[in-house]
Design a protein around this motif. Structure first.
Motif, PDB file in Angstrom:
ATOM      1  N   ALA A 248       1.051  -0.997  -0.211  1.00 57.90           N
ATOM      2  CA  ALA A 248       0.467   0.179   0.404  1.00 57.90           C
ATOM      3  C   ALA A 248       0.949   1.350  -0.069  1.00 57.90           C
ATOM      4  N   GLY A 249       2.208   1.478  -0.035  1.00 60.16           N
ATOM      5  CA  GLY A 249       3.387   2.367  -0.152  1.00 60.16           C
ATOM      6  C   GLY A 249       3.214   3.099   0.962  1.00 60.16           C
ATOM      7  N   ALA A 250       2.924   2.582   2.571  1.00 59.65           N
ATOM      8  CA  ALA A 250       2.863   2.832   3.459  1.00 59.65           C
ATOM      9  C   ALA A 250       3.789   2.606   3.862  1.00 59.65           C
ATOM     10  N   GLY A 251       4.081   2.924   5.632  1.00 61.36           N
ATOM     11  CA  GLY A 251       5.527   2.843   6.049  1.00 61.36           C
ATOM     12  C   GLY A 251       5.309   1.238   7.275  1.00 61.36           C
ATOM     13  N   LEU A 252       6.286   0.984   7.380  1.00 62.38           N
ATOM     14  CA  LEU A 252       5.954  -0.250   8.528  1.00 62.38           C
ATOM     15  C   LEU A 252       5.532   0.037   9.873  1.00 62.38           C
ATOM     16  N   TYR A 253       6.429   1.010  10.450  1.00 60.40           N
ATOM     17  CA  TYR A 253       5.422   1.416  11.419  1.00 60.40           C
ATOM     18  C   TYR A 253       6.152   0.817  12.452  1.00 60.40           C
ATOM     19  N   SER A 254       7.636   0.312  12.309  1.00 62.12           N
ATOM     20  CA  SER A 254       8.611  -1.189  13.279  1.00 62.12           C
ATOM     21  C   SER A 254       9.123  -0.703  14.469  1.00 62.12           C
ATOM     22  N   CYS A 255       8.562  -0.246  15.840  1.00 63.05           N
ATOM     23  CA  CYS A 255       9.686   0.055  16.523  1.00 63.05           C
ATOM     24  C   CYS A 255      11.102  -0.742  17.032  1.00 63.05           C
ATOM     25  N   ALA A 256      11.127  -2.003  16.569  1.00 67.37           N
ATOM     26  CA  ALA A 256      11.832  -2.391  16.098  1.00 67.37           C
ATOM     27  C   ALA A 256      13.449  -2.096  15.217  1.00 67.37           C
ATOM     28  N   THR A 257      12.672  -1.036  14.482  1.00 61.94           N
ATOM     29  CA  THR A 257      13.781  -1.047  12.990  1.00 61.94           C
ATOM     30  C   THR A 257      14.722   0.572  13.218  1.00 61.94           C
ATOM     31  N   ILE A 258      13.470   0.898  14.923  1.00 62.38           N
ATOM     32  CA  ILE A 258      13.493   2.614  15.982  1.00 62.38           C
ATOM     33  C   ILE A 258      14.296   1.921  16.930  1.00 62.38           C
ATOM     34  N   GLU A 259      15.128   0.671  17.527  1.00 64.18           N
ATOM     35  CA  GLU A 259      16.018  -0.340  18.845  1.00 64.18           C
ATOM     36  C   GLU A 259      17.067  -0.159  17.179  1.00 64.18           C
ATOM     37  N   TYR A 260      17.160  -0.592  16.482  1.00 64.49           N
ATOM     38  CA  TYR A 260      18.138  -1.477  15.477  1.00 64.49           C
ATOM     39  C   TYR A 260      18.540   0.730  15.686  1.00 64.49           C
ATOM     40  N   ALA A 292       8.160   1.977   3.553  1.00 61.28           N
ATOM     41  CA  ALA A 292       8.551   0.399   2.516  1.00 61.28           C
ATOM     42  C   ALA A 292      10.387   0.199   3.459  1.00 61.28           C
ATOM     43  N   LEU A 293      11.037  -0.988   2.796  1.00 64.46           N
ATOM     44  CA  LEU A 293      11.843  -1.750   4.356  1.00 64.46           C
ATOM     45  C   LEU A 293      12.950  -1.263   4.416  1.00 64.46           C
ATOM     46  N   PRO A 294      13.755  -0.835   5.480  1.00 73.50           N
ATOM     47  CA  PRO A 294      15.226  -0.482   5.185  1.00 73.50           C
ATOM     48  C   PRO A 294      16.468  -1.189   4.977  1.00 73.50           C
ATOM     49  N   PRO A 295      17.281  -0.266   4.404  1.00 69.92           N
ATOM     50  CA  PRO A 295      17.772  -0.350   3.151  1.00 69.92           C
ATOM     51  C   PRO A 295      18.934  -2.134   3.346  1.00 69.92           C
ATOM     52  N   GLY A 296      18.594  -2.888   5.389  1.00 66.67           N
ATOM     53  CA  GLY A 296      19.529  -3.885   5.609  1.00 66.67           C
ATOM     54  C   GLY A 296      18.445  -5.070   6.468  1.00 66.67           C
ATOM     55  N   PRO A 297      18.898  -5.961   7.101  1.00 69.15           N
ATOM     56  CA  PRO A 297      18.275  -7.154   8.227  1.00 69.15           C
ATOM     57  C   PRO A 297      18.934  -6.086   9.208  1.00 69.15           C
ATOM     58  N   ILE A 298      17.870  -5.605  10.712  1.00 63.97           N
ATOM     59  CA  ILE A 298      18.392  -5.724  11.406  1.00 63.97           C
ATOM     60  C   ILE A 298      18.573  -6.705  12.891  1.00 63.97           C
TER      61      ILE A 298
END
Length: 351
Positions: A248-260, A292-298
């Motif tokens: 849908a072109g929306a943000g993932l809104y994942s707190c795990a990526t912020i922690e990373y 979309a996805l971040p550039p690499g795995p977290i």
């Protein structure tokens, strides 16, 4: 004349008996020096390292200092002159780290050193850790230094060899139980974990026989799912939520990526809570700021997350929120209003 002859024969006989006795006493003493220090029921286990290039004399002295043998001289003589220990050849001692017991005699020690059966370190790498966290475990366990492992995981030549479309091996270090030798070369440790990753994903059709660039986005998704799910059955549903948001072109809104971002990029301690200021951090890993996805795995995901990301079920879910902290289970919602309601009910229940 006859008496003189008898006396001479008697002297020779006594001399021979004395010589044999003396030899027997020396032999008994020598074999006693080669015997075990403790009885099996009193045995202590000792970690013993033989560096490459060390001399037999140095080994014997080290064994004696660690109270593993009775005499360094007896050990040295038995190793250098095999007939003294009733062997045909001198022992071929192999470098390494061995687990010895004080109930082992010199002959048993020789056999172990010749076998090369080294002590191994059982190292458990849990799912969802980053390269840096794995490195710390390896260093704590005595496998290799954390700094060397992190450097190896960023080796551009290795990265190119495996066609990794990024600058580290984050995501490719399979979480598992490993048996490493102490003080291993960090690159060898890394390669064992990478090869294990490719072996394990071979059972997943969406990963098997695919090039790394072809499945890299699924690996990134799996690394996020790994950090978000707590109940295995919910991992596919969480993967479906993120997939629906991506489509849908929306943000993932994942707190795990912020922690990373906070712990791995900024090097700050793990946050107790994610603040609104944290959500504004300017980073391509900020899935609250960028779609979309971040550039690499977290993280480095396990099979549950990998399978979930490889083939997420088709759902209409766009949201999930934790509604049972003890069980770690979530409520999945199709609309934002239902999502807010589920979260409000959970807070009310807690209070």
């Amino acid at each position: 004349m006859k008496n003189n002859k008898n006396k001479k024969n008697t002297f020779v006989l006594y001399s021979l008996i004395s010589l044999i006795t003396a030899f027997a006493v020396c032999a008994l003493f020598f074999f006693y020096e080669l015997s075990a220090i403790d009885l099996p029921e009193n045995a202590k286990e000792v970690r013993f390292e033989i560096p490459a290039g060390i001399s037999v004399s140095e080994i014997s002295n080290s064994l004696y200092e660690k109270n593993l043998i009775r005499s360094p001289k007896a050990f040295y003589l038995a190793a250098r002159f095999p007939f003294l220990s009733l062997r045909k050849t001198s022992p071929v001692i192999k470098s390494g780290v061995y687990s010895l017991k004080t109930s082992m005699n010199v002959f048993e020690i020789f056999t172990l050193f010749e076998s090369g059966q080294q002590e191994f370190i059982k190292t458990v790498i849990p799912e969802g850790l980053t390269i840096r966290k794995i490195a710390r475990i390896l260093e704590t366990e005595g496998v290799c230094s954390a700094e060397d492992f992190i450097t190896a995981a960023q080796n551009p030549d290795l990265i190119q060899k495996y066609s990794i479309p990024f600058e580290t091996f984050e995501g490719f270090l399979f979480p598992d139980t490993y048996f490493f030798a102490p003080s291993m070369n960090a690159e060898n440790v890394l390669l064992i974990m990478i090869e294990n990753f490719f072996k394990k994903i071979s059972i997943i059709p969406e990963f098997a026989d695919k090039s790394v660039p072809d499945f890299y986005e699924k690996l990134i998704l799996a690394s996020i799912v790994e950090r978000e799910y707590r109940v295995a059955d919910e991992a596919p549903l969480i993967a479906s939520v993120f997939t629906n948001r991506i489509n849908a072109g929306a943000g993932l809104y994942s707190c795990a990526t912020i922690e990373y971002i906070i712990t791995e990029i900024q090097g700050r301690p793990h946050p107790d809570v994610i603040t609104y200021d944290d959500l504004k951090i300017d980073s391509p890993y900020n899935t609250y700021k960028w779609a979309a996805l971040p550039p690499g795995p977290i993280s480095n995901p396990g099979l549950i997350a990998l399978k979930a990301a490889a083939n997420p079920p088709e759902t209409n879910y766009f949201y999930f929120t934790l509604t049972d902290s003890d069980a770690g289970s979530h409520t999945f919602s199709e609309s934002f209003n239902a999502h807010i309601k589920a979260g409000t009910q959970f807070k009310t229940k807690k209070s």
